[in-house]
Design a protein around this motif. Sequence first.
Motif, PDB file in Angstrom:
ATOM      1  N   ARG A  45      29.827 -16.452  36.950  1.00 55.22           N
ATOM      2  CA  ARG A  45      30.262 -15.259  37.677  1.00 55.22           C
ATOM      3  C   ARG A  45      29.731 -15.280  39.109  1.00 55.22           C
ATOM      4  NH1 ARG A  45      27.403 -11.352  34.698  1.00 55.22           N
ATOM      5  NH2 ARG A  45      27.877  -9.961  36.458  1.00 55.22           N
ATOM      6  N   PHE A  46      28.498 -15.725  39.266  1.00 61.02           N
ATOM      7  CA  PHE A  46      27.878 -15.797  40.591  1.00 61.02           C
ATOM      8  C   PHE A  46      28.632 -16.775  41.488  1.00 61.02           C
ATOM      9  CE2 PHE A  46      24.344 -17.568  43.304  1.00 61.02           C
ATOM     10  CZ  PHE A  46      24.100 -16.412  44.033  1.00 61.02           C
ATOM     11  N   ILE A  47      28.981 -17.929  40.948  1.00 60.79           N
ATOM     12  CA  ILE A  47      29.725 -18.926  41.724  1.00 60.79           C
ATOM     13  C   ILE A  47      31.093 -18.376  42.107  1.00 60.79           C
ATOM     14  CG2 ILE A  47      30.861 -21.184  41.589  1.00 60.79           C
ATOM     15  CD1 ILE A  47      28.497 -22.113  39.845  1.00 60.79           C
ATOM     16  N   ALA A  48      31.781 -17.748  41.146  1.00 58.98           N
ATOM     17  CA  ALA A  48      33.111 -17.203  41.430  1.00 58.98           C
ATOM     18  C   ALA A  48      33.032 -16.106  42.493  1.00 58.98           C
ATOM     19  CB  ALA A  48      33.733 -16.652  40.141  1.00 58.98           C
ATOM     20  N   TRP A  49      32.002 -15.252  42.400  1.00 58.60           N
ATOM     21  CA  TRP A  49      31.845 -14.200  43.399  1.00 58.60           C
ATOM     22  C   TRP A  49      31.580 -14.790  44.783  1.00 58.60           C
ATOM     23  CZ3 TRP A  49      27.205 -13.091  46.068  1.00 58.60           C
ATOM     24  CH2 TRP A  49      27.303 -11.984  46.928  1.00 58.60           C
ATOM     25  N   ARG A  50      30.721 -15.795  44.859  1.00 56.34           N
ATOM     26  CA  ARG A  50      30.437 -16.426  46.154  1.00 56.34           C
ATOM     27  C   ARG A  50      31.694 -17.007  46.777  1.00 56.34           C
ATOM     28  NH1 ARG A  50      24.747 -19.673  46.347  1.00 56.34           N
ATOM     29  NH2 ARG A  50      25.485 -19.855  48.500  1.00 56.34           N
ATOM     30  N   LYS A  51      32.509 -17.657  45.950  1.00 55.26           N
ATOM     31  CA  LYS A  51      33.762 -18.210  46.471  1.00 55.26           C
ATOM     32  C   LYS A  51      34.668 -17.097  46.990  1.00 55.26           C
ATOM     33  CE  LYS A  51      33.989 -22.390  43.635  1.00 55.26           C
ATOM     34  NZ  LYS A  51      34.722 -23.090  42.548  1.00 55.26           N
ATOM     35  N   ALA A  52      34.733 -16.000  46.241  1.00 55.76           N
ATOM     36  CA  ALA A  52      35.631 -14.910  46.612  1.00 55.76           C
ATOM     37  C   ALA A  52      35.235 -14.266  47.931  1.00 55.76           C
ATOM     38  CB  ALA A  52      35.667 -13.860  45.496  1.00 55.76           C
ATOM     39  N   VAL A  53      33.940 -14.229  48.247  1.00 52.59           N
ATOM     40  CA  VAL A  53      33.482 -13.548  49.468  1.00 52.59           C
ATOM     41  C   VAL A  53      33.088 -14.536  50.570  1.00 52.59           C
ATOM     42  CG1 VAL A  53      32.755 -11.523  48.179  1.00 52.59           C
ATOM     43  CG2 VAL A  53      31.090 -13.342  48.631  1.00 52.59           C
ATOM     44  N   GLY A  54      33.292 -15.839  50.319  1.00 50.42           N
ATOM     45  CA  GLY A  54      33.068 -16.829  51.367  1.00 50.42           C
ATOM     46  C   GLY A  54      31.621 -17.131  51.675  1.00 50.42           C
ATOM     47  N   LEU A  55      30.761 -17.101  50.645  1.00 52.01           N
ATOM     48  CA  LEU A  55      29.343 -17.442  50.836  1.00 52.01           C
ATOM     49  C   LEU A  55      29.048 -18.785  50.168  1.00 52.01           C
ATOM     50  CD1 LEU A  55      27.718 -13.933  50.251  1.00 52.01           C
ATOM     51  CD2 LEU A  55      27.899 -15.172  52.426  1.00 52.01           C
ATOM     52  N   SER A  56      29.560 -19.836  50.766  1.00 53.10           N
ATOM     53  CA  SER A  56      29.409 -21.174  50.214  1.00 53.10           C
ATOM     54  C   SER A  56      27.965 -21.646  50.301  1.00 53.10           C
ATOM     55  CB  SER A  56      30.297 -22.155  50.990  1.00 53.10           C
ATOM     56  OG  SER A  56      29.936 -23.492  50.720  1.00 53.10           O
ATOM     57  N   PRO A  57      27.482 -22.423  49.298  1.00 54.65           N
ATOM     58  CA  PRO A  57      26.140 -23.006  49.396  1.00 54.65           C
ATOM     59  C   PRO A  57      25.950 -23.903  50.613  1.00 54.65           C
ATOM     60  CG  PRO A  57      26.974 -23.172  47.153  1.00 54.65           C
ATOM     61  CD  PRO A  57      28.121 -22.703  48.004  1.00 54.65           C
ATOM     62  N   ARG A  58      27.057 -24.366  51.185  1.00 57.21           N
ATOM     63  CA  ARG A  58      26.937 -25.233  52.371  1.00 57.21           C
ATOM     64  C   ARG A  58      26.429 -24.468  53.590  1.00 57.21           C
ATOM     65  NH1 ARG A  58      31.707 -26.780  49.882  1.00 57.21           N
ATOM     66  NH2 ARG A  58      31.728 -28.923  49.095  1.00 57.21           N
ATOM     67  N   ASN A  59      26.699 -23.158  53.630  1.00 55.37           N
ATOM     68  CA  ASN A  59      26.259 -22.404  54.809  1.00 55.37           C
ATOM     69  C   ASN A  59      25.426 -21.173  54.467  1.00 55.37           C
ATOM     70  OD1 ASN A  59      28.249 -20.481  53.995  1.00 55.37           O
ATOM     71  ND2 ASN A  59      29.807 -21.674  55.072  1.00 55.37           N
ATOM     72  N   SER A  60      25.172 -20.930  53.181  1.00 56.50           N
ATOM     73  CA  SER A  60      24.357 -19.786  52.762  1.00 56.50           C
ATOM     74  C   SER A  60      23.391 -20.268  51.681  1.00 56.50           C
ATOM     75  CB  SER A  60      25.234 -18.661  52.209  1.00 56.50           C
ATOM     76  OG  SER A  60      26.192 -18.252  53.159  1.00 56.50           O
ATOM     77  N   PRO A  61      22.080 -20.189  51.921  1.00 64.43           N
ATOM     78  CA  PRO A  61      21.118 -20.746  50.966  1.00 64.43           C
ATOM     79  C   PRO A  61      21.137 -20.033  49.619  1.00 64.43           C
ATOM     80  CG  PRO A  61      19.992 -19.440  52.638  1.00 64.43           C
ATOM     81  CD  PRO A  61      21.423 -19.556  53.074  1.00 64.43           C
ATOM     82  N   THR A  62      20.743 -20.764  48.593  1.00 66.47           N
ATOM     83  CA  THR A  62      20.754 -20.276  47.218  1.00 66.47           C
ATOM     84  C   THR A  62      19.333 -20.166  46.698  1.00 66.47           C
ATOM     85  OG1 THR A  62      22.880 -21.374  46.820  1.00 66.47           O
ATOM     86  CG2 THR A  62      21.596 -20.722  44.880  1.00 66.47           C
ATOM     87  N   PHE A  63      19.005 -19.006  46.123  1.00 66.73           N
ATOM     88  CA  PHE A  63      17.666 -18.769  45.587  1.00 66.73           C
ATOM     89  C   PHE A  63      17.754 -18.256  44.144  1.00 66.73           C
ATOM     90  CE2 PHE A  63      17.471 -18.011  50.167  1.00 66.73           C
ATOM     91  CZ  PHE A  63      16.368 -18.752  50.555  1.00 66.73           C
ATOM     92  N   ASN A  64      16.732 -18.562  43.363  1.00 74.02           N
ATOM     93  CA  ASN A  64      16.517 -17.937  42.057  1.00 74.02           C
ATOM     94  C   ASN A  64      15.142 -17.292  42.085  1.00 74.02           C
ATOM     95  OD1 ASN A  64      17.834 -20.861  40.347  1.00 74.02           O
ATOM     96  ND2 ASN A  64      18.955 -19.148  41.214  1.00 74.02           N
ATOM     97  N   VAL A  65      15.063 -16.042  41.658  1.00 68.96           N
ATOM     98  CA  VAL A  65      13.786 -15.332  41.569  1.00 68.96           C
ATOM     99  C   VAL A  65      13.478 -15.124  40.091  1.00 68.96           C
ATOM    100  CG1 VAL A  65      12.474 -13.283  42.202  1.00 68.96           C
ATOM    101  CG2 VAL A  65      14.205 -14.186  43.778  1.00 68.96           C
ATOM    102  N   PHE A  66      12.323 -15.664  39.653  1.00 72.83           N
ATOM    103  CA  PHE A  66      11.980 -15.684  38.235  1.00 72.83           C
ATOM    104  C   PHE A  66      11.066 -14.499  37.912  1.00 72.83           C
ATOM    105  CE2 PHE A  66      12.555 -20.076  39.726  1.00 72.83           C
ATOM    106  CZ  PHE A  66      13.641 -20.449  38.940  1.00 72.83           C
ATOM    107  N   HIS A  67      11.658 -13.410  37.481  1.00 69.57           N
ATOM    108  CA  HIS A  67      10.880 -12.213  37.169  1.00 69.57           C
ATOM    109  C   HIS A  67      10.168 -12.329  35.827  1.00 69.57           C
ATOM    110  CE1 HIS A  67      12.349  -9.646  40.474  1.00 69.57           C
ATOM    111  NE2 HIS A  67      13.473 -10.327  40.347  1.00 69.57           N
ATOM    112  N   SER A  68      10.626 -13.221  34.952  1.00 74.25           N
ATOM    113  CA  SER A  68      10.097 -13.310  33.589  1.00 74.25           C
ATOM    114  C   SER A  68       9.762 -14.746  33.236  1.00 74.25           C
ATOM    115  CB  SER A  68      11.121 -12.777  32.578  1.00 74.25           C
ATOM    116  OG  SER A  68      11.574 -11.492  32.915  1.00 74.25           O
TER     117      SER A  68
END
Length: 293
Positions: free
Chosen positions: A170-193
């Motif tokens: 879902r995250f990948i599909a949303w990024r594609k839909a709004v034009g936030l490609s990993p090539r120009n927008s960094p990707t992070f994971n925050v591990f709360h647990s």
Amino acid sequence: MSATLHNYQARMRRVLDHIDRHLDRSLSLDELSGVAAFSKFHFHRQFTATFGLSVHRYIQLARLKRAAFELAFRDDQRVTDIAMDAGYDAPEAFARAFRHRVGQTPSSFRKAPDGEPWLAAFGPLDNARSKLMQTSYSPNDVTIREVAPTAVAIMEHRGDPATIGATIRRFIAWRKAVGLSPRNSPTFNVFHSDPRTTPAAEYRLDLCVGTDRPVDAHGERIETGIIPGGRCAVLRVTGRTDDLEPAALYLYRDWLPASGEQARDFPLYCERIAFFPDVPEHEAIADLYLPLR
């Protein structure tokens, strides 16, 4: 003896790297034994003795694992093209092999991957890799950086870690839909647990994309936030970036007590630099950040 063993293992790692880089073409025993600089008459037995899998089985599993990731996370690729890249001349043959290994047809897997059989299917491949790819860390691998604050858009995953794959899709599909490609927008994971100590229903992970512009939720539940700036201990993980647990354990169990530093009140997080299957698995990169006071 130690130097000889190190040399032997380095030659075998060369073979695995070569296989990773050339999964989309034929790989012969002659070619692979040449990469390892071993006799072709003995290479097959040496490989099987080292990794617990035959060369043919290892290559087949590596191709199917890449195909599984492409099916799950690369919806712009046709199943027929994925089958060809996996070394199958006909989609039907690929579908039979994939279903035998994963328990789903490629089409049903693409729609709704079943996480547990997926992970179990490639356990033998991951076990083989771990025989030579198990990474140990030292204080020299950790750098302390002053990190700038980063504005992010966040999609939260809450619940069983085995279902993270669906949230990632879902995250990948949303990024594609709004034009936030990993090539120009960094990707992070925050591990709360910590998945080892947190009940599955309470597990939380934030999937984040760095952006300071207003974002369209596009039908998803998207929040905005900040990954705070400050001092961080940073450990780069190269290779199996789908399993950051060994690196996290090193930072918390070994590095932090010996460093004299204190952890800051923000969770461990990572930046995904290079992604499998966009790059060969051994070239995937993630930087793991431990915020410090």
